[in-house]
Every structure is written in C-alpha cells, then in structure tokens.
Design a protein around this motif. Structure first.
Motif, PDB file in Angstrom:
ATOM      1  N   GLU A  69     -20.278  54.481 -46.366  1.00 57.19           N
ATOM      2  CA  GLU A  69     -18.708  54.565 -45.809  1.00 57.19           C
ATOM      3  C   GLU A  69     -17.843  53.418 -46.515  1.00 57.19           C
ATOM      4  N   LEU A  70     -17.503  53.661 -47.514  1.00 58.65           N
ATOM      5  CA  LEU A  70     -16.533  52.590 -48.120  1.00 58.65           C
ATOM      6  C   LEU A  70     -15.092  52.890 -48.302  1.00 58.65           C
ATOM      7  N   ASP A  89     -12.444  48.490 -43.472  1.00 58.96           N
ATOM      8  CA  ASP A  89     -13.553  48.011 -42.979  1.00 58.96           C
ATOM      9  C   ASP A  89     -14.722  47.716 -43.998  1.00 58.96           C
ATOM     10  N   ARG A  90     -14.770  48.227 -45.312  1.00 59.71           N
ATOM     11  CA  ARG A  90     -16.108  47.755 -45.812  1.00 59.71           C
ATOM     12  C   ARG A  90     -15.584  48.047 -47.396  1.00 59.71           C
ATOM     13  N   GLN A 111     -14.381  41.730 -38.825  1.00 60.26           N
ATOM     14  CA  GLN A 111     -14.339  41.381 -40.176  1.00 60.26           C
ATOM     15  C   GLN A 111     -14.445  42.562 -41.217  1.00 60.26           C
ATOM     16  N   VAL A 112     -14.037  42.391 -42.531  1.00 60.74           N
ATOM     17  CA  VAL A 112     -14.213  43.402 -43.425  1.00 60.74           C
ATOM     18  C   VAL A 112     -15.392  42.940 -43.942  1.00 60.74           C
ATOM     19  N   GLU A 113     -16.453  44.080 -44.270  1.00 62.33           N
ATOM     20  CA  GLU A 113     -17.907  43.949 -44.779  1.00 62.33           C
ATOM     21  C   GLU A 113     -17.651  43.951 -46.347  1.00 62.33           C
ATOM     22  N   VAL A 114     -18.260  42.998 -46.903  1.00 61.42           N
ATOM     23  CA  VAL A 114     -18.197  42.978 -48.370  1.00 61.42           C
ATOM     24  C   VAL A 114     -19.600  43.250 -48.953  1.00 61.42           C
ATOM     25  N   VAL A 115     -19.796  44.609 -49.396  1.00 61.56           N
ATOM     26  CA  VAL A 115     -21.177  44.913 -49.815  1.00 61.56           C
ATOM     27  C   VAL A 115     -21.384  44.317 -51.244  1.00 61.56           C
ATOM     28  N   LEU A 116     -22.456  43.702 -51.620  1.00 61.81           N
ATOM     29  CA  LEU A 116     -22.544  43.104 -52.843  1.00 61.81           C
ATOM     30  C   LEU A 116     -23.881  43.722 -53.338  1.00 61.81           C
ATOM     31  N   LEU A 117     -23.480  44.286 -54.598  1.00 60.34           N
ATOM     32  CA  LEU A 117     -24.372  45.126 -55.599  1.00 60.34           C
ATOM     33  C   LEU A 117     -24.495  44.396 -56.845  1.00 60.34           C
TER      34      LEU A 117
END
Length: 289
Positions: free
Chosen positions: A67-68, A249-250, A21-27
């Motif tokens: 590590e975006l 990845d992210r 999966q592609v991680e989507v970090v939500l800020l």
C-alpha cells in the motif's frame, strides 16, 4: 555454496513506526544492468529472459500489498523530468518491460546505454509503480564516485593496510563468487530476500575498514571519501522528504543493497521517517522456475 567470512557485530534492529511517521520501506537490490561501478559487482544474467520476467512479475506481486503512496528509485533527482517521461512510456504501454531499448546512461561514469532497460530501476521500480497505477516515480539519488581525487588515489597506492587489530576480513573475491552462485540458483524474489537479510546488509562495510586508513599529515582522503558516502545517502533521504506531503503514509525505495544499512541508521535518526524492512514481503519459498 561458498560463504564469505563476515565480521561479528551486534545485530541492529528495525524500529517500530508510530502512526504519525512516514514509513520508508527499503528494498535492497542488485544492479541488474551490470554497470560495474561497485566494489563487488554481481554477474547478472539477462533479466529480459522469459523466466526472469516471470520472476520479476512475481516479486512485484509480493510488494503490491504494501500500500505505497510512492516508489522511489536510485536515479538522479536532477533528472526527475526525464526519468518520469520514460516511466510514462512504460506506464502507457509504449514500451514493454521484456523488450530491449536503449536510453541515456543512468550514471555519469557510465558510457554505454545498451543495458539500461535491464536496470532494477525499470524492472522493479517502474514495474511496481506501474502495477500500482502511480502517475510518477521519485528519482532521489545524487550520484557521487568515491575516491576520485589525486590525493586519495596516491594514498590508496601507498597506504599501509596492515591491520593493527586482528579482526575477520571480508574476502571480496569469495563474496563475488558466492553472490554469483546464489543468483544463478535463485529466483529473483529469493535472491532479494537473501540481499535484505541482516548478514548481507553488512557486505558493504569493507569500505569503512579500507577507506578509514587512507590519510597522512593534514590529508584525510579516506575519511573524506566516507563522508561523501554519508552525504549521498543523506541527500537521498532529503529528496524523499521533499517529495512527500501530509497525506503520505508509505514510500518504497528501490536501491542498491549496499545502501540499506546506512539508510536504516539515518532514517531512524530522522523522527518524521521510519525505516521498514522489505523482508516480510519477500517469501522464502519462492523457487527459481
């Protein structure tokens, strides 16, 4: 510190990413340039001040280890070229983050442009991508204003909002006061940690409580307005999907905190993405200078 009365609910969980999966970090952020377009608008102080600039640098330093591959921002996807031309000017040092500049307004409902350089899009999104030496950011928004049709406005004026069930109500004035006080007393990192904690992610739920009541006969003005809200968030996810590739990845999305709860839900439903909380990267001991 005043605390707004919140509605009791089950606590949602963040899913665990799988390797493919592609991680989507939500800020979740607040609008640092005060566009005044939300139901509750934080009274932001000047992020160009030296102390706030130092705090923004600290916030970005905490996010740098994520590590975006990309930083996505809440700007219109249709203006991708213009947004990245502006990003390039910051990235190449032509414009400094602590200097005041005027740009075209970022939202179709906003007429002034003097606050644009203070936007979280630039101060957090651009700054983070710059620190990571990315050659571009991902503008993913498709802005829409809810309830801007005559039927909705009429029903908004005439609707009987008497609750049929006695449930706790969110006091918007008290919430406004609480958010303003907390921002005044907090560092930028500390305030972002607060905005991304579970209780704060539900402050926008009041729109469901209110809008769902607007309608009569064949008119579903309130539910239709909420459908536009879902559509906007779905389009953001779609625009992220357009931008990623097989090696991604992210991604980190810098977006108003009112979007986080619904984005988490929708990203969880899309098997090729996985929503990720930004809280692990926001230390609780970051005090205001």
């Amino acid at each position: 510190m005043l605390r707004p009365r919140a509605t009791a609910r089950k606590t949602p969980t963040w899913p665990t990413p799988t390797p493919e999966q592609v991680e989507v970090v939500l800020l979740g952020t607040y609008h640092m340039d005060e566009p005044g377009l939300d139901d509750v608008n934080v009274s932001a102080d000047d992020v160009l001040a030296d102390s706030r600039q130092n705090e923004l640098k600290s916030l970005v330093s905490h996010l740098e280890p994520v590590e975006l591959d990309y930083v996505a921002v809440e700007r219109p996807a249709s203006l991708g070229q213009e947004v990245n031309e502006l990003y390039t000017r910051y990235h190449e040092g032509e414009i400094a983050y602590d200097e005041e500049h005027t740009f075209a307004p970022h939202h179709p409902e906003r007429d002034d442009d003097g606050m644009a350089c203070r936007s979280e899009v630039i101060q957090v999104g651009f700054r983070l991508a710059d620190r990571l030496d990315h050659d571009r950011v991902l503008p993913v928004d498709v802005p829409e204003m809810l309830g801007e049709d005559p039927d909705f406005e009429r029903l908004e004026d005439e609707a009987d909002l008497t609750p049929k069930v006695d449930t706790p109500q969110l006091d918007r004035d008290r919430l406004q006061e609480s958010l303003d006080e907390r921002l005044t007393d907090s560092s930028i990192t500390e305030y972002h940690r607060y905005l991304n904690e579970e209780a704060a992610l539900h402050y926008n739920d009041g729109m469901f409580e209110e809008f769902l009541r607007y309608g009569e006969g064949d008119s579903y003005a309130g539910p239709d307005a909420l459908a536009k809200w879902y559509r906007r968030n779905l389009r953001m996810i779609h625009n992220i999907w357009r931008a990623v590739d097989a090696d991604t990845d992210r991604v980190l999305l810098v977006v108003g905190s009112g979007h986080i709860h619904i984005l988490r839900h929708l990203l969880t439903e899309f098997p090729q993405f996985c929503p990720v909380s930004s809280l692990p990267y926001l230390p609780s001991d970051s005090k205001r200078e």
